[in-house]
Write a protein that holds these residues in place. Structure first.
Motif, PDB file in Angstrom:
ATOM      1  N   GLY A 112    -138.985  -0.830 -20.383  1.00 59.56           N
ATOM      2  CA  GLY A 112    -140.010  -0.111 -19.633  1.00 59.56           C
ATOM      3  C   GLY A 112    -139.433   0.674 -18.480  1.00 59.56           C
ATOM      4  N   LYS A 113    -140.288   1.487 -17.861  1.00 58.14           N
ATOM      5  CA  LYS A 113    -139.874   2.343 -16.755  1.00 58.14           C
ATOM      6  C   LYS A 113    -140.179   1.654 -15.429  1.00 58.14           C
ATOM      7  N   ALA A 114    -139.177   1.622 -14.560  1.00 57.92           N
ATOM      8  CA  ALA A 114    -139.334   1.072 -13.221  1.00 57.92           C
ATOM      9  C   ALA A 114    -138.626   1.984 -12.233  1.00 57.92           C
ATOM     10  N   SER A 115    -138.965   1.843 -10.978  1.00 54.24           N
ATOM     11  CA  SER A 115    -138.349   2.668  -9.945  1.00 54.24           C
ATOM     12  C   SER A 115    -136.862   2.340  -9.819  1.00 54.24           C
ATOM     13  N   HIS A 116    -136.128   3.274  -9.260  1.00 57.93           N
ATOM     14  CA  HIS A 116    -134.684   3.079  -9.112  1.00 57.93           C
ATOM     15  C   HIS A 116    -134.366   1.882  -8.208  1.00 57.93           C
ATOM     16  N   ASP A 117    -135.225   1.616  -7.225  1.00 56.68           N
ATOM     17  CA  ASP A 117    -134.982   0.506  -6.303  1.00 56.68           C
ATOM     18  C   ASP A 117    -135.040  -0.845  -7.006  1.00 56.68           C
ATOM     19  N   LEU A 118    -135.733  -0.928  -8.128  1.00 52.91           N
ATOM     20  CA  LEU A 118    -135.901  -2.201  -8.820  1.00 52.91           C
ATOM     21  C   LEU A 118    -134.915  -2.392  -9.970  1.00 52.91           C
ATOM     22  N   LYS A 119    -134.076  -1.405 -10.247  1.00 56.07           N
ATOM     23  CA  LYS A 119    -133.169  -1.526 -11.384  1.00 56.07           C
ATOM     24  C   LYS A 119    -132.173  -2.667 -11.192  1.00 56.07           C
ATOM     25  N   LYS A 120    -131.605  -2.787  -9.982  1.00 56.34           N
ATOM     26  CA  LYS A 120    -130.660  -3.869  -9.734  1.00 56.34           C
ATOM     27  C   LYS A 120    -131.355  -5.229  -9.767  1.00 56.34           C
ATOM     28  N   LEU A 121    -132.571  -5.282  -9.260  1.00 54.01           N
ATOM     29  CA  LEU A 121    -133.321  -6.540  -9.318  1.00 54.01           C
ATOM     30  C   LEU A 121    -133.556  -6.961 -10.760  1.00 54.01           C
ATOM     31  N   LEU A 122    -133.907  -6.022 -11.626  1.00 60.15           N
ATOM     32  CA  LEU A 122    -134.123  -6.336 -13.032  1.00 60.15           C
ATOM     33  C   LEU A 122    -132.820  -6.716 -13.723  1.00 60.15           C
ATOM     34  N   LEU A 123    -131.701  -6.140 -13.271  1.00 55.63           N
ATOM     35  CA  LEU A 123    -130.408  -6.528 -13.829  1.00 55.63           C
ATOM     36  C   LEU A 123    -130.092  -7.990 -13.505  1.00 55.63           C
ATOM     37  N   VAL A 124    -130.354  -8.393 -12.260  1.00 59.89           N
ATOM     38  CA  VAL A 124    -130.145  -9.792 -11.886  1.00 59.89           C
ATOM     39  C   VAL A 124    -131.053 -10.708 -12.711  1.00 59.89           C
ATOM     40  N   LEU A 125    -132.294 -10.301 -12.894  1.00 57.42           N
ATOM     41  CA  LEU A 125    -133.222 -11.109 -13.679  1.00 57.42           C
ATOM     42  C   LEU A 125    -132.760 -11.226 -15.123  1.00 57.42           C
ATOM     43  N   THR A 126    -132.322 -10.126 -15.723  1.00 54.35           N
ATOM     44  CA  THR A 126    -131.866 -10.150 -17.114  1.00 54.35           C
ATOM     45  C   THR A 126    -130.667 -11.078 -17.292  1.00 54.35           C
ATOM     46  N   VAL A 161    -139.860  -8.258  -5.093  1.00 52.27           N
ATOM     47  CA  VAL A 161    -140.195  -7.016  -5.780  1.00 52.27           C
ATOM     48  C   VAL A 161    -140.828  -6.003  -4.828  1.00 52.27           C
ATOM     49  N   GLY A 162    -141.413  -6.467  -3.756  1.00 50.10           N
ATOM     50  CA  GLY A 162    -142.135  -5.587  -2.851  1.00 50.10           C
ATOM     51  C   GLY A 162    -141.241  -4.830  -1.890  1.00 50.10           C
ATOM     52  N   PRO A 163    -141.810  -3.885  -1.154  1.00 53.23           N
ATOM     53  CA  PRO A 163    -141.031  -3.039  -0.233  1.00 53.23           C
ATOM     54  C   PRO A 163    -140.950  -3.580   1.186  1.00 53.23           C
ATOM     55  N   GLU A 164    -141.333  -4.852   1.417  1.00 51.45           N
ATOM     56  CA  GLU A 164    -141.353  -5.398   2.759  1.00 51.45           C
ATOM     57  C   GLU A 164    -140.377  -6.559   2.884  1.00 51.45           C
ATOM     58  N   LEU A 165    -139.980  -6.835   4.116  1.00 48.66           N
ATOM     59  CA  LEU A 165    -139.104  -7.955   4.420  1.00 48.66           C
ATOM     60  C   LEU A 165    -139.913  -9.244   4.434  1.00 48.66           C
ATOM     61  N   HIS A 166    -139.374 -10.305   3.815  1.00 49.82           N
ATOM     62  CA  HIS A 166    -140.077 -11.583   3.759  1.00 49.82           C
ATOM     63  C   HIS A 166    -139.111 -12.727   4.023  1.00 49.82           C
ATOM     64  N   ALA A 167    -139.647 -13.776   4.631  1.00 49.16           N
ATOM     65  CA  ALA A 167    -138.892 -15.001   4.877  1.00 49.16           C
ATOM     66  C   ALA A 167    -139.580 -16.153   4.162  1.00 49.16           C
ATOM     67  N   LEU A 168    -138.806 -17.158   3.795  1.00 50.34           N
ATOM     68  CA  LEU A 168    -139.368 -18.303   3.105  1.00 50.34           C
ATOM     69  C   LEU A 168    -140.196 -19.150   4.063  1.00 50.34           C
ATOM     70  N   LEU A 200    -135.583 -12.232   2.770  1.00 54.07           N
ATOM     71  CA  LEU A 200    -135.364 -11.362   1.625  1.00 54.07           C
ATOM     72  C   LEU A 200    -135.642  -9.925   2.017  1.00 54.07           C
ATOM     73  N   GLN A 201    -134.658  -9.067   1.746  1.00 56.23           N
ATOM     74  CA  GLN A 201    -134.815  -7.649   2.032  1.00 56.23           C
ATOM     75  C   GLN A 201    -135.715  -7.011   0.963  1.00 56.23           C
ATOM     76  N   PRO A 202    -136.254  -5.829   1.243  1.00 54.95           N
ATOM     77  CA  PRO A 202    -137.096  -5.158   0.233  1.00 54.95           C
ATOM     78  C   PRO A 202    -136.325  -4.902  -1.061  1.00 54.95           C
ATOM     79  N   HIS A 203    -136.971  -5.187  -2.192  1.00 54.34           N
ATOM     80  CA  HIS A 203    -136.420  -4.958  -3.529  1.00 54.34           C
ATOM     81  C   HIS A 203    -135.087  -5.705  -3.721  1.00 54.34           C
ATOM     82  N   GLU A 204    -134.977  -6.860  -3.129  1.00 57.07           N
ATOM     83  CA  GLU A 204    -133.721  -7.611  -3.191  1.00 57.07           C
ATOM     84  C   GLU A 204    -133.859  -8.812  -4.125  1.00 57.07           C
ATOM     85  N   ALA A 205    -132.805  -9.079  -4.869  1.00 55.95           N
ATOM     86  CA  ALA A 205    -132.695 -10.282  -5.692  1.00 55.95           C
ATOM     87  C   ALA A 205    -131.459 -11.050  -5.235  1.00 55.95           C
ATOM     88  N   ILE A 206    -131.604 -12.374  -5.101  1.00 52.91           N
ATOM     89  CA  ILE A 206    -130.532 -13.222  -4.601  1.00 52.91           C
ATOM     90  C   ILE A 206    -130.346 -14.387  -5.555  1.00 52.91           C
TER      91      ILE A 206
END
Length: 520
Positions: free
Chosen positions: A337-351, A463-470, A503-509
């Protein structure tokens, strides 16, 4: 000779001085000195000088204690029995603890390593050959350039190539798409197969979206093998490791797959088994009575869409797959599927962290090209690269670095190969410094755990564009301490604690958790 001379006599190493007869004793007189008073007398006159001034104390010889004396000193005969009972109790307790430990190890469930086949351990690399030929130089040089990249792909941890776009929809699997400049010919493809085998890469030929039923016998004899079976024989003889078919193809049926399975069995061995890959294009795979006909089911994390999916749509699609039950057939995850460029690395980590075999698209990672100088459009001139070219090159380097980190982690960590998946409901808070101004609608954020024995890998997806903490109360059963494995920004290193993680916006860890004092 003087008869009054003193005589000295040595007796038992003691010198005694006396006077011969006829001489006055030394202690005569009232003011005498040097006399030793005898027993019961105090300085009386006339006491013999033969009494030694220092009387040595008698020396006692050491003797071992008798049984009675020992028992008396140790507290009596009853204490001996108490000591025996205590020693016996100690050894009985030690044996009981040892037996309990052995029983716990034997009875407690432990992970059993199931031998994985080559396709279960491999990373698939989907290569749209016709698009690759169009993007690169014209002529036979483009295929040579691809062959030169094969060792590089193998060094990244890729184990198999899925060659797509080899055939026209109207063509036979024995005939290639075209003989034009930008398309490959049969000798070029055979050369590619030979170079792939040299590099240690398996090759899977894609028959997806081909009208295989049109290739059946013109007489319509259902008992006679279809013509496309001859194509399977041809490619298997060239060293192909398997074939791919779509579940939407008209030929996708139990009859076709049974025919394929019979042919593949003749070319398979324990070291090199040939496989059938089914690309799932629908929401659910059409059921088959015989589940052993398919080895791998390739699924897309994102649904097909003509528009770019929003962050919430991407999060909803990811959550659906994370909450789904485990499939019987081995999965292979890709992103169609099509996703924004900011989420491509996140989807790579998920895959790369989902259970199964990742299938990476050509545009997700590619060999970085030297763009410091590039060929000019004419006269062979060399021109400086533009800022856009440098940005693209930087993104390629970053994507390759992220993929390499994930590939190496997956190769050496059993939890990422065999581990179970546990979806973790995510309760989060906004940035601590701005929590009062937080939006009431939270941004999509997801987390899941890959566990194998006592080893846990935590994957966090913002996945979102905002900074979040646990949130402090999130997943209280998880260990708080851990170490960073990788992240989309490749800027997370060293130890960490979940209480202080943001967690930074659009970040996967990817985090490897461990108990306090544990170094596993």
């Amino acid at each position: 000779m003087d008869t009054n001379k003193e005589a000295v006599e040595e007796t038992d190493n003691t010198y005694v001085t006396y006077l011969q007869p006829g001489r006055m004793p030394l202690n005569a007189g009232d003011n005498s000195y040097g006399s030793a008073p005898g027993p019961g007398l105090s300085g009386s006159v006339g006491v013999s000088e033969s009494v030694p001034l220092l009387v040595p104390e008698p020396v006692r010889q050491w003797q071992p204690m008798t049984k009675e004396e020992l028992e008396l000193t140790a507290g009596g005969p009853g204490w001996r029995k108490v000591r025996r009972y205590l020693v016996l109790l100690f050894w009985l307790s030690w044996v009981a603890m040892l037996a309990t430990s052995i029983a716990i190890v034997v009875v407690s469930p432990r992970p059993v390593v199931t031998p994985l086949t080559w396709w279960q351990k491999s990373l698939f690399y989907q290569l749209q050959l016709d698009l690759y030929m169009e993007e690169h130089t014209e002529g036979s040089g483009n295929m040579n350039a691809l062959c030169e990249q094969l060792p590089f792909l193998r060094s990244l941890g890729i184990g198999a190539l899925i060659l797509e776009g080899l055939f026209n929809k109207e063509a036979s699997p024995l005939n290639f798409i075209s003989t034009g400049k930008k398309f490959a010919t049969l000798p070029q493809i055979l050369h590619l197969l030979a170079e792939s085998n040299k590099a240690g890469l398996k090759v899977v030929v894609d028959f997806c979206k081909l009208d295989l039923l049109r290739l059946q016998d013109v007489a319509g004899n259902a008992d006679k093998p279809s013509n496309h079976s001859h194509a399977l024989w041809f490619w298997l003889e060239q060293g192909v490791a398997g074939f791919a078919i779509c579940d939407t193809d008209a030929a996708y049926s139990e009859k076709t797959l049974l025919e394929w399975r019979g042919i593949l069995k003749e070319f398979s061995s324990q070291e090199e088994e040939r496989i059938v890959v089914v690309k799932q294009m629908r929401d659910s795979l059409p059921p088959l009575n015989n589940g052993t006909l398919v080895d791998v089911v390739m699924k897309s994390i994102l649904p097909s869409s003509r528009h770019v999916l929003s962050a919430k749509e991407v999060a909803a699609a990811i959550e659906t797959h994370l909450q789904a039950r485990e499939e019987v057939i081995w999965p292979s995850w890709t992103v169609e599927g099509k996703a924004s460029h900011d989420l491509k690395k996140l989807l790579l980590v998920l895959t790369m962290t989902l259970p199964g075999s990742p299938a990476i698209q050509y545009d997700e990672i590619s060999q970085t090209q030297n763009v410091s100088l590039k060929a000019g459009a004419s006269h062979g001139e060399m021109t400086e690269p533009t800022d856009t070219d440098l940005d693209k090159e930087k993104m390629k380097h970053s994507a390759v670095a992220l993929f390499t980190s994930l590939s190496r982690s997956r190769a050496r960590e059993e939890a990422l190969l065999y581990g179970t998946l546990t979806f973790l409901p995510f309760n989060f808070s906004t940035s601590p410094s701005n929590s009062t101004l937080a939006s009431p609608s939270p941004a999509p954020i997801l987390a899941f755990l890959r566990s194998w024995g006592c080893v846990h890998f935590l994957i966090l997806l913002n996945v979102g564009p905002e900074l979040h903490a646990l949130a402090p109360a999130w997943a209280p059963s998880l260990p708080e301490a851990g170490v960073f494995v990788t992240s989309t920004g490749m800027d997370r290193l060293g130890s960490m604690t979940l209480k202080k993680l943001e967690l930074q916006p659009h970040e996967a860890i990817v985090i490897k958790l461990f108990e306090a004092g544990s170094y596993s």
